[in-house]
Write a protein that holds these residues in place. Sequence first.
Motif, short mmCIF file in Angstrom:
data_model
loop_
_atom_site.label_atom_id
_atom_site.label_comp_id
_atom_site.label_asym_id
_atom_site.label_seq_id
_atom_site.Cartn_x
_atom_site.Cartn_y
_atom_site.Cartn_z
N THR A 134 0.80 -1.23 0.00
CA THR A 134 0.00 0.00 0.00
C THR A 134 0.83 1.27 0.00
N ARG A 135 2.09 1.23 0.46
CA ARG A 135 2.88 2.45 0.52
C ARG A 135 4.35 2.12 0.35
N LYS A 136 5.01 2.84 -0.57
CA LYS A 136 6.45 2.64 -0.72
C LYS A 136 7.15 3.31 0.45
N ALA A 137 7.95 2.52 1.18
CA ALA A 137 8.58 3.01 2.40
C ALA A 137 9.74 3.94 2.08
N THR A 138 10.03 4.83 3.02
CA THR A 138 11.15 5.75 2.90
C THR A 138 12.27 5.29 3.82
N PRO A 139 13.48 5.15 3.31
CA PRO A 139 14.59 4.69 4.16
C PRO A 139 14.85 5.66 5.30
N SER A 140 15.33 5.10 6.42
CA SER A 140 15.70 5.94 7.56
C SER A 140 17.17 6.33 7.51
N GLY A 141 17.91 5.74 6.55
CA GLY A 141 19.32 6.06 6.43
C GLY A 141 19.98 5.21 5.37
N ILE A 142 21.31 5.29 5.30
CA ILE A 142 22.11 4.53 4.34
C ILE A 142 23.19 3.78 5.11
N ARG A 143 23.35 2.51 4.81
CA ARG A 143 24.45 1.75 5.41
C ARG A 143 25.56 1.63 4.38
N LYS A 144 26.74 2.12 4.76
CA LYS A 144 27.87 2.13 3.84
C LYS A 144 28.71 0.87 4.03
N GLY A 145 29.05 0.23 2.91
CA GLY A 145 29.89 -0.95 2.92
C GLY A 145 30.55 -1.08 1.58
N THR A 146 30.65 -2.30 1.05
CA THR A 146 31.19 -2.46 -0.29
C THR A 146 30.27 -1.80 -1.31
N SER A 147 28.98 -1.63 -0.93
CA SER A 147 28.04 -0.80 -1.69
C SER A 147 27.12 -0.13 -0.69
N ASP A 148 26.56 1.01 -1.04
CA ASP A 148 25.67 1.73 -0.13
C ASP A 148 24.27 1.12 -0.22
N LEU A 149 23.69 0.77 0.95
CA LEU A 149 22.39 0.11 0.97
C LEU A 149 21.39 0.94 1.76
N PRO A 150 20.19 1.21 1.19
CA PRO A 150 19.14 1.89 1.96
C PRO A 150 18.80 1.07 3.20
N LEU A 151 18.59 1.76 4.32
CA LEU A 151 18.35 1.09 5.60
C LEU A 151 16.97 1.45 6.12
N PHE A 152 16.19 0.42 6.50
CA PHE A 152 14.86 0.61 7.08
C PHE A 152 14.86 0.02 8.49
N ARG A 153 14.20 0.71 9.42
CA ARG A 153 14.02 0.21 10.78
C ARG A 153 12.67 -0.49 10.86
N LEU A 154 12.66 -1.76 11.24
CA LEU A 154 11.43 -2.55 11.24
C LEU A 154 10.37 -1.91 12.13
N GLU A 155 10.77 -1.37 13.30
CA GLU A 155 9.80 -0.80 14.22
C GLU A 155 9.15 0.47 13.67
N GLU A 156 9.76 1.07 12.63
CA GLU A 156 9.20 2.28 12.03
C GLU A 156 8.29 1.97 10.84
N LEU A 157 8.28 0.72 10.38
CA LEU A 157 7.47 0.34 9.23
C LEU A 157 6.06 -0.04 9.65
N LEU A 158 5.10 0.21 8.75
CA LEU A 158 3.69 -0.10 9.00
C LEU A 158 3.24 -1.22 8.07
N PRO A 159 2.16 -1.92 8.43
CA PRO A 159 1.63 -2.93 7.51
C PRO A 159 1.35 -2.34 6.13
N GLY A 160 1.80 -3.05 5.09
CA GLY A 160 1.63 -2.58 3.72
C GLY A 160 2.81 -1.83 3.17
N ASP A 161 3.76 -1.42 4.02
CA ASP A 161 4.98 -0.75 3.54
C ASP A 161 5.81 -1.73 2.72
#
Length: 627
Positions: free
Chosen positions: A565-592
């Motif tokens: 139902t809704r495209k989630a917005t990352p809470s940050g970026i995790r830097k490593g061998t490649s940069d990965l969008p980071l989501f916090r599970l407790e901040e996500l809602l059903p349908g994200d």
Amino acid sequence: MGLLVSIDNGGTLTDVCATDGMSTIHAKTITTPHDLTECFVKCLEALSEKISGEVDLPKLVGAIDYIRYSTTQGTNAIVQRKGPRIGLLTDDDALLSGAMNAAPALFEAFVGDCIRVVSPAAASSATSELVMAVSKLVSSGASRIVIAFSGAEAVAHEKAAKRALYRAFPRHLLGAVPLLFSTELTRIGTVEQRVWTSVVNAFLHPAMETFLYNAENKLREHRARKPLLIFRNDGNSTRVAKTVAIKTYSSGPQGGVVGGEVLLKHYGIPAAVSIDIGGTTTDIAVFDDATVAVADAGHIEGAPVSIPLSAVESIGAGGGSIIRAEGGEILVGPESVGSAPGPACFARGGTSATMTDAFLALGILDPHSYFGGRMVLDRERAARAIMAHVGDPLGLPLADAAEAMAAAYHGKIAATLKSWAGENPDATLLAFGGAGPMSACGVAEMAGLKTVLIPKFAAVFSAYGIAFSDIEHSYMAELVRDSDGAIARAKADLAEQARRGMLAEGFDLEECRLDYAVLTKNGSGYTRAKLNGQLDRANIETWLELRVTKPIDKIALGGTESSETRKATPSGIRKGTSDLPLFRLEELLPGDWHDGPCLVEEAFFTTHVRQGWRFVVSGNGDLFLKR
């Protein structure tokens, strides 16, 4: 309803999950193998801090209705062969040979040459030969003795031996060696199953008894209202004083099985395979119609036993498995660094390369948020270990070496699933354990599966599953087929045993559910059928079983919908061998939802959503990943 607490004591970490029926919280602590009571208490302290913001054990314990507990101590003791020397006394050379041949390595480790065979006459009349045999077993180093006689009169002969031996070796004397009579523990199954059930139980009993009573005493010190309950390998619980040691074997993985069955039935998913990845092993279970198969007569390290065991396979691949390059190939486990010294990145003296080090190097793990932020990881140590054991031997830079480690690691786990997955391509991979969500997509790709389910309590999922267990006892009586009224008499006897047993748990029988079944011998096992009031007269060994269950309140589950139902917005970026969008599970809602590559993280686990996968949050807060 008070607080319901469940604890799963693993080899590396100990998990706790607690619910008041509406909300559920969880925590972890590092296992203290030198004293398991220490991490048991630390789990309760962590729970207390989460609930009230401070450590107040008397207040927490006073609010608890039940604590259900499982431990890997029994399983680890068997795997590591750490336990007492068992003496075996029998009256039959064939019985002895059968037990030895069933599991030679285990027999050598548990019993060795601590064996004595007495004459049938000595077994039946309890002569001085019997007393001398026990004396010789004690002199040869046995610290516990199993008496297992053969033939139709085994029960009578063991009872006679018990009377004679306790006269000769009174139990009140200091240093008295405990005696275990096999027909008192179990009468069902083959004679080899009876012997091995008794030997394994005798091997596990001392350590389990000492630790579990210590844990219960800790609760009593804080005025616990009810006794500690032990979660067993049959999926239910009983108090310590009513628990047989062998029933604690593999109880931790059984918690994951129970949780998996509950969650798959909740979502209406019939076919699934689970991977429970911890620090040392991956436990694998196949769910058909959302249920894992159970063998009425299972095996422990190859030894046949007469207790039911779920079909769970363990392989030596976990987050702490040692990974190294040999002969141009990358080898994974089965050796593990455990919780001490742990992976190189723990900075506790470990120098071996592990998958935890590789995930840190790849940027999938964050050095500052690991273990809820309570343990800072050392990326430099991880990099040195990876290069020393994989990168330099194979001529690979750090990033490529870490990717190669992941491929080998995922491939080892997927190899165990591939045959079944090939026949069930639309099945779901259920991934949990502290390291399961990181590897779910990688394993699924290699196994050929397109759907993954990550529970929101994946990191403590075995503890979560324990919370769905009830208090249960089972009782059995052999049915005499040439006797009228055999079923009625057996039912009355079993109901009286059940009444006394549940009274010891603190319940009236009227509060409990009673289920009767008829078990009929079928080869080396038994077939189970509901009691229909009839008993055919065929000369086949048959038993009546009564299971008496006192239901306990359960964790409330949320919705089953998993629409996007809704495209989630990352809470940050995790830097490593490649940069990965980071989501916090407790901040996500059903349908994200969101497409990979990305990470979804909570305090104790990280889900790596790989390229070509999409996650969506369900109504229950779990993650569904689709390829």
